[in-house]
Scaffold this motif. Structure first.
Motif, PDB file in Angstrom:
ATOM      1  N   SER A 120       0.816   4.014  -3.179  1.00 19.08           N
ATOM      2  CA  SER A 120       0.469   5.432  -3.028  1.00 19.08           C
ATOM      3  C   SER A 120       1.568   6.360  -3.531  1.00 19.08           C
ATOM      4  O   SER A 120       1.356   7.575  -3.616  1.00 19.08           O
TER       5      SER A 120
ATOM      6  N   CYS B  42       0.831  -1.212   0.000  1.00 23.11           N
ATOM      7  CA  CYS B  42       0.000   0.000   0.000  1.00 23.11           C
ATOM      8  C   CYS B  42       0.863   1.259   0.000  1.00 23.11           C
ATOM      9  O   CYS B  42       0.549   2.250  -0.680  1.00 23.11           O
TER      10      CYS B  42
ATOM     11  N   GLY C  86      -2.244   8.170   3.548  1.00 25.71           N
ATOM     12  CA  GLY C  86      -3.357   8.085   2.608  1.00 25.71           C
ATOM     13  C   GLY C  86      -4.156   9.377   2.551  1.00 25.71           C
ATOM     14  O   GLY C  86      -4.622   9.793   1.482  1.00 25.71           O
TER      15      GLY C  86
ATOM     16  N   THR D 240      -0.135   2.035  11.930  1.00 23.82           N
ATOM     17  CA  THR D 240      -1.530   2.357  11.596  1.00 23.82           C
ATOM     18  C   THR D 240      -1.700   3.837  11.298  1.00 23.82           C
ATOM     19  O   THR D 240      -2.257   4.223  10.257  1.00 23.82           O
TER      20      THR D 240
ATOM     21  N   SER E 192      -5.269   4.018   3.363  1.00 21.46           N
ATOM     22  CA  SER E 192      -5.944   4.165   4.653  1.00 21.46           C
ATOM     23  C   SER E 192      -6.649   2.881   5.058  1.00 21.46           C
ATOM     24  O   SER E 192      -6.660   2.508   6.246  1.00 21.46           O
ATOM     25  N   LEU E 193      -7.226   2.178   4.100  1.00 19.42           N
ATOM     26  CA  LEU E 193      -7.872   0.907   4.387  1.00 19.42           C
ATOM     27  C   LEU E 193      -6.855  -0.118   4.890  1.00 19.42           C
ATOM     28  O   LEU E 193      -7.132  -0.897   5.802  1.00 19.42           O
ATOM     29  N   GLY E 194      -5.655  -0.091   4.312  1.00 14.76           N
ATOM     30  CA  GLY E 194      -4.585  -0.966   4.789  1.00 14.76           C
ATOM     31  C   GLY E 194      -4.218  -0.659   6.232  1.00 14.76           C
ATOM     32  O   GLY E 194      -3.875  -1.572   7.001  1.00 14.76           O
TER      33      GLY E 194
ATOM     34  N   ILE F 106      -2.682   5.726   7.665  1.00 15.93           N
ATOM     35  CA  ILE F 106      -3.881   6.561   7.531  1.00 15.93           C
ATOM     36  C   ILE F 106      -3.499   8.000   7.196  1.00 15.93           C
ATOM     37  O   ILE F 106      -4.099   8.636   6.322  1.00 15.93           O
TER      38      ILE F 106
ATOM     39  N   VAL G  90      -6.226   0.271   8.573  1.00 16.70           N
ATOM     40  CA  VAL G  90      -7.246  -0.353   9.418  1.00 16.70           C
ATOM     41  C   VAL G  90      -6.943  -1.844   9.612  1.00 16.70           C
ATOM     42  O   VAL G  90      -7.076  -2.384  10.711  1.00 16.70           O
ATOM     43  N   ILE G  91      -6.518  -2.510   8.531  1.00 18.84           N
ATOM     44  CA  ILE G  91      -6.166  -3.929   8.619  1.00 18.84           C
ATOM     45  C   ILE G  91      -5.004  -4.136   9.585  1.00 18.84           C
ATOM     46  O   ILE G  91      -5.001  -5.070  10.397  1.00 18.84           O
TER      47      ILE G  91
ATOM     48  N   PHE H 178      -7.053   6.094  -0.658  1.00 22.99           N
ATOM     49  CA  PHE H 178      -8.101   5.365   0.069  1.00 22.99           C
ATOM     50  C   PHE H 178      -7.650   3.938   0.389  1.00 22.99           C
ATOM     51  O   PHE H 178      -7.876   3.439   1.502  1.00 22.99           O
ATOM     52  N   VAL H 179      -7.012   3.283  -0.578  1.00 23.80           N
ATOM     53  CA  VAL H 179      -6.501   1.931  -0.360  1.00 23.80           C
ATOM     54  C   VAL H 179      -5.476   1.930   0.764  1.00 23.80           C
ATOM     55  O   VAL H 179      -5.438   1.019   1.604  1.00 23.80           O
TER      56      VAL H 179
END
Length: 540
Positions: free
Chosen positions: A47, A43, A152, A145, A245-247, A149, A249-250, A242-243
């Motif tokens: 980016s 990710c 992103g 984390t 930021s989603l990473g 975020i 969260v994971i 967006f991808v």
């Protein structure tokens, strides 16, 4: 600074473990760690690709591109095929009549594009030194984390400049600088996490395979950015952001940064309390690496670490980490290695769109898709470099050999890449193999080796700090390469390739002393090998 021993088990793991009723084995956690950190850093790299994809949209050079008819029946070579090489009809994608985007569409447009690249990479490099020390001092899971975020968020804000119709250069500069600072959290953290879970056995091969995340991220970032380009170049930044930021969260939900977080001993600790469990842990590690054994359930259920050996860990200062033998030579080598690699990362799509291939020009989208083949070669190079360095127990010699081989590979690509699309693809993959191979080796296996050096005596955490020093120094070169390319490209691409050749040569030469040490050790001159020798032979 003492580490916080009151961290909790990642909420996603805690929930799954509660549903399952028992813990997993170290082997299962290792596979999960490799997968999550792979996704995380893929990710990060995804980016970083948008700016290279949209360069030709922000600064079109239509004067050099004669109109061409679309041939729908043309067959394009493997492995790209018609899916990737199909020429777009839309003038937005062809960008030949586009006026570009102020302030990048003037005659100094390439220079300004180079400046925003160097702004990103300079902040990334500076932030790396701080991030490395913080990574060894703070909870790596939370640190990673927030880094993902935040990164992103600012990548997406850069793209919002398109929808907000912003043309102020300072806006794009500030967004890139902020994104660079947050991106600095990534590499020290993921290398430290992997180093926490894996010992030195076959580390080069394991991390060579794992390091494919760099190229996979570049490929995915190129395809995503190019795929949404027709809707406006702003989407090429918003989608990867967006991808990213989603990473994040994971990572927050599922990343166990330390074995102690889920009830297992620290494999890099020499604390007597954990010697027996550590031996059991290492035996299962060998099963993971050899692909043997069954998935025996782990017995630990703790959520906050395992006692004093964990609580007494302290982070290592920058100066102390620099004094570890081998850190400085590899850091300087990576300076020039990343200068070469990041020049391709940021400028290869632009180069492909501005030069003829088989007598034709390709569009921005096609150039972005085509450039992914460089990273496909890089995946093979990273794995091959790691395997060879493990096989011969010679990290420095392997890295130097690949850098020297990159010189003729780049020159041949520049000279003959325009013959046809098939030749361009093959030569590009070969160049990617030799350029990205040593870059991958130094930033992964070498950094992890040095971060767990025996001089630390298992009493300190230096993985993130050492990784930050090496990659931070390398990132300074990564900033310099794209910046120089922005100026040199106005003189012709031959000047750019000469710069890349000089960079590769310097990278190889800087490892000369360590290469000699490894060769002498192979010849039996053990007593005369410098103090850095144990770092290079990777003996347990």
């Amino acid at each position: 600074m003492a580490m916080n021993s009151k961290r909790k088990t990642p909420p996603g793991i805690a929930l799954l473990r509660r549903v399952r009723g028992r813990n997993w084995s170290p082997k299962t956690f290792r596979y999960a760690i490799l997968l999550i950190t792979f996704i995380a850093y893929a990710c990060y790299h995804a980016s970083r690709k948008p700016s290279s994809i949209v360069k030709s949209v922000l600064h079109p050079d239509s004067s050099t591109k004669p109109p061409q008819e679309h041939n729908s029946n043309k067959i394009y070579p493997w492995p790209m095929g018609n899916v990737f090489m199909k020429r777009e009809i839309d003038e937005v994608l062809l960008h030949r009549n586009s006026k570009g985007w102020e302030p990048f569409n003037g005659k100094d447009g390439t220079s300004r594009l180079g400046e925003i690249d160097v702004a990103f990479l300079a902040c990334y490099s500076i932030g790396m030194y701080v991030a490395g020390h913080l990574g060894d001092s703070l909870d790596l899971r939370l640190f990673l984390t927030w880094g993902m975020i935040g990164s992103g968020f600012f990548v997406g804000l850069f793209g919002m400049g398109y929808f907000w119709n912003i043309h102020a250069f300072w806006f794009f500069l500030v967004m890139q600088m902020a994104a660079g600072l947050f991106q600095a959290t990534g590499w020290p953290s993921v290398v430290a996490v992997v180093g926490n879970w894996f010992g030195k056995r076959k580390r080069g091969l394991i991390m060579g395979i794992w390091n494919a995340h760099t190229s996979v991220g570049n490929i995915c970032g190129s395809l995503i950015a190019a795929g949404v380009l027709e809707y406006g170049w702003g989407w090429s930044f918003i989608a990867p952001g967006f991808v990213m930021s989603l990473g994040g969260v994971i990572v927050y939900l599922f990343l166990a940064a330390y074995p102690e977080d889920v009830g297992f001993p620290d494999i890099n600790s020499n604390s007597g309390k954990f010697i027996k469990r550590k031996r059991d842990f290492e035996e299962e590690e060998e099963e993971v690496e050899e692909g043997l054994g069954t998935d025996v359930e782990g017995e630990g259920e703790g959520s906050s670490g395992s006692g004093s050996g964990y609580e007494n860990k302290r982070s290592v200062g920058l100066l102390q980490a620099c004094m570890i033998p081998g850190v400085i030579p590899f850091a300087l080598c990576l300076f020039f290695s990343k200068l070469v690699a990041y020049t391709f990362l940021y400028w290869l799509p632009f180069y492909l769109s501005q030069t003829t291939i088989g007598g034709e020009y390709v569009s921005v989208k096609t150039a972005g898709n085509l450039s992914t083949l460089f990273d496909v070669g890089g995946i093979v190079g990273g794995i091959l470099c790691g395997y060879i360095s493990d096989k011969f127990k010679a990290r420095a010699t392997t890295a130097a050999a690949f850098m020297y081989a990159a010189i003729p590979a780049m020159l041949v690509y520049h000279s003959y890449g325009g013959v046809s699309q098939t030749v361009n693809i093959l030569l590009m993959m070969v160049a990617g193999l030799f350029v990205n191979g040593p870059y991958a080796l130094i930033t992964t296996a070498v950094s992890a080796d040095l971060g767990t050096h025996k001089s630390l005596q298992g009493d300190s955490r230096a993985l993130a700090t050492v990784t930050a020093i090496i990659d931070g120094t390398g990132s300074a070169g990564a900033a310099l390469g794209p910046l120089l390319t922005g100026f040199l490209s106005t003189m012709g691409w031959q000047a750019v390739f000469y710069m890349l050749v000089v960079g590769a040569l310097c990278a190889g030469l800087l490892l000369t002393r360590l290469v000699i040490a490894e060769i002498r050790e192979k010849l039996g001159y053990v007593d005369e090998v410098p103090a850095s020798e144990p770092l290079l032979t990777d003996r347990r």
